[in-house]
Design a protein around this motif. Structure first.
Motif, PDB file in Angstrom:
ATOM      1  N   ARG A   5       0.870  -1.177   0.000  1.00 56.03           N
ATOM      2  CA  ARG A   5       0.000   0.000   0.000  1.00 56.03           C
ATOM      3  C   ARG A   5       0.902   1.220   0.000  1.00 56.03           C
ATOM      4  NH1 ARG A   5      -4.516   1.806   4.462  1.00 56.03           N
ATOM      5  NH2 ARG A   5      -4.265   4.024   4.127  1.00 56.03           N
ATOM      6  N   LEU A   6       0.755   2.057  -1.026  1.00 53.63           N
ATOM      7  CA  LEU A   6       1.503   3.302  -1.103  1.00 53.63           C
ATOM      8  C   LEU A   6       0.577   4.436  -0.717  1.00 53.63           C
ATOM      9  CD1 LEU A   6       3.281   2.783  -4.525  1.00 53.63           C
ATOM     10  CD2 LEU A   6       4.258   2.479  -2.263  1.00 53.63           C
ATOM     11  N   GLN A   7       1.098   5.393   0.020  1.00 52.63           N
ATOM     12  CA  GLN A   7       0.303   6.529   0.449  1.00 52.63           C
ATOM     13  C   GLN A   7       1.139   7.781   0.306  1.00 52.63           C
ATOM     14  OE1 GLN A   7      -2.410   5.838   3.770  1.00 52.63           O
ATOM     15  NE2 GLN A   7      -1.383   7.552   4.767  1.00 52.63           N
ATOM     16  N   GLY A   8       0.604   8.783  -0.350  1.00 50.20           N
ATOM     17  CA  GLY A   8       1.296  10.042  -0.562  1.00 50.20           C
ATOM     18  C   GLY A   8       0.543  10.854  -1.592  1.00 50.20           C
ATOM     19  N   THR A   9       1.222  11.831  -2.192  1.00 48.07           N
ATOM     20  CA  THR A   9       0.593  12.582  -3.274  1.00 48.07           C
ATOM     21  C   THR A   9       0.661  11.740  -4.542  1.00 48.07           C
ATOM     22  OG1 THR A   9       2.639  13.668  -3.947  1.00 48.07           O
ATOM     23  CG2 THR A   9       1.316  14.778  -2.248  1.00 48.07           C
ATOM     24  N   ARG A  10      -0.164  12.070  -5.500  1.00 49.39           N
ATOM     25  CA  ARG A  10      -0.136  11.342  -6.775  1.00 49.39           C
ATOM     26  C   ARG A  10       1.254  11.405  -7.402  1.00 49.39           C
ATOM     27  NH1 ARG A  10      -5.145  10.142  -9.458  1.00 49.39           N
ATOM     28  NH2 ARG A  10      -6.875  10.864  -8.198  1.00 49.39           N
ATOM     29  N   GLU A  11       1.861  12.584  -7.336  1.00 50.89           N
ATOM     30  CA  GLU A  11       3.179  12.766  -7.934  1.00 50.89           C
ATOM     31  C   GLU A  11       4.229  11.889  -7.257  1.00 50.89           C
ATOM     32  OE1 GLU A  11       1.213  15.339  -6.907  1.00 50.89           O
ATOM     33  OE2 GLU A  11       0.491  15.882  -8.904  1.00 50.89           O
ATOM     34  N   GLU A  12       4.183  11.796  -5.931  1.00 48.22           N
ATOM     35  CA  GLU A  12       5.145  10.966  -5.196  1.00 48.22           C
ATOM     36  C   GLU A  12       4.978   9.488  -5.548  1.00 48.22           C
ATOM     37  OE1 GLU A  12       5.668  13.598  -1.130  1.00 48.22           O
ATOM     38  OE2 GLU A  12       4.009  12.175  -1.277  1.00 48.22           O
ATOM     39  N   ILE A  13       3.747   9.030  -5.637  1.00 50.91           N
ATOM     40  CA  ILE A  13       3.490   7.624  -5.959  1.00 50.91           C
ATOM     41  C   ILE A  13       3.925   7.316  -7.389  1.00 50.91           C
ATOM     42  CG2 ILE A  13       1.672   5.899  -6.276  1.00 50.91           C
ATOM     43  CD1 ILE A  13       0.250   7.195  -3.861  1.00 50.91           C
ATOM     44  N   ASN A  38      -7.865   9.588   0.238  1.00 52.13           N
ATOM     45  CA  ASN A  38      -7.859   9.368   1.677  1.00 52.13           C
ATOM     46  C   ASN A  38      -8.943  10.202   2.318  1.00 52.13           C
ATOM     47  OD1 ASN A  38      -5.739   7.612   1.592  1.00 52.13           O
ATOM     48  ND2 ASN A  38      -4.243   9.002   2.454  1.00 52.13           N
ATOM     49  N   LYS A  39      -9.563   9.691   3.344  1.00 53.47           N
ATOM     50  CA  LYS A  39     -10.583  10.451   4.066  1.00 53.47           C
ATOM     51  C   LYS A  39      -9.921  11.595   4.821  1.00 53.47           C
ATOM     52  CE  LYS A  39     -13.855   6.714   4.787  1.00 53.47           C
ATOM     53  NZ  LYS A  39     -14.582   5.912   5.771  1.00 53.47           N
ATOM     54  N   GLY A  40     -10.569  12.745   4.800  1.00 53.71           N
ATOM     55  CA  GLY A  40     -10.097  13.875   5.584  1.00 53.71           C
ATOM     56  C   GLY A  40      -9.028  14.718   4.916  1.00 53.71           C
ATOM     57  N   THR A  41      -8.570  14.344   3.733  1.00 51.30           N
ATOM     58  CA  THR A  41      -7.559  15.136   3.038  1.00 51.30           C
ATOM     59  C   THR A  41      -7.764  15.029   1.531  1.00 51.30           C
ATOM     60  OG1 THR A  41      -5.197  15.517   2.707  1.00 51.30           O
ATOM     61  CG2 THR A  41      -5.877  13.267   3.060  1.00 51.30           C
ATOM     62  N   LYS A  42      -7.471  16.108   0.850  1.00 56.33           N
ATOM     63  CA  LYS A  42      -7.539  16.085  -0.604  1.00 56.33           C
ATOM     64  C   LYS A  42      -6.149  16.002  -1.207  1.00 56.33           C
ATOM     65  CE  LYS A  42     -11.878  18.479  -0.863  1.00 56.33           C
ATOM     66  NZ  LYS A  42     -12.678  19.507  -1.469  1.00 56.33           N
ATOM     67  N   LYS A  43      -5.132  16.118  -0.356  1.00 56.21           N
ATOM     68  CA  LYS A  43      -3.752  16.122  -0.829  1.00 56.21           C
ATOM     69  C   LYS A  43      -3.204  14.708  -1.049  1.00 56.21           C
ATOM     70  CE  LYS A  43       0.841  17.799   0.368  1.00 56.21           C
ATOM     71  NZ  LYS A  43       1.657  18.521   1.333  1.00 56.21           N
ATOM     72  N   PHE A  44      -3.551  13.777  -0.166  1.00 56.93           N
ATOM     73  CA  PHE A  44      -2.957  12.444  -0.200  1.00 56.93           C
ATOM     74  C   PHE A  44      -3.918  11.399  -0.749  1.00 56.93           C
ATOM     75  CE2 PHE A  44      -0.751  14.666   3.267  1.00 56.93           C
ATOM     76  CZ  PHE A  44       0.520  14.658   2.723  1.00 56.93           C
TER      77      PHE A  44
END
Length: 58
Positions: A5-13, A38-44
């Protein structure tokens, strides 16, 4: 097989997938999921992958 499972910004992934996984001949990527917010954020976002050890080439 390993599930990752990768989690981060689209660019980082995308960077990780292109720069790390694509250039490593010891890893074979079997499956990649779409991006999930992700719930609670639009960045990640989240991204899931199935990887395995690459078969030896003769």
């Amino acid at each position: 097989m390993i599930k990752v499972r990768l989690q981060g910004t689209r660019e980082e992934i995308l960077w990780f997938r292109e720069q790390i996984l694509a250039r490593n001949g010891n890893i074979e990527v079997n499956e990649i999921s779409d991006f999930f917010n992700n719930k609670g954020t639009k960045k990640f976002v989240r991204n899931y992958m199935e990887i395995s050890k690459a078969k030896k080439r003769k």
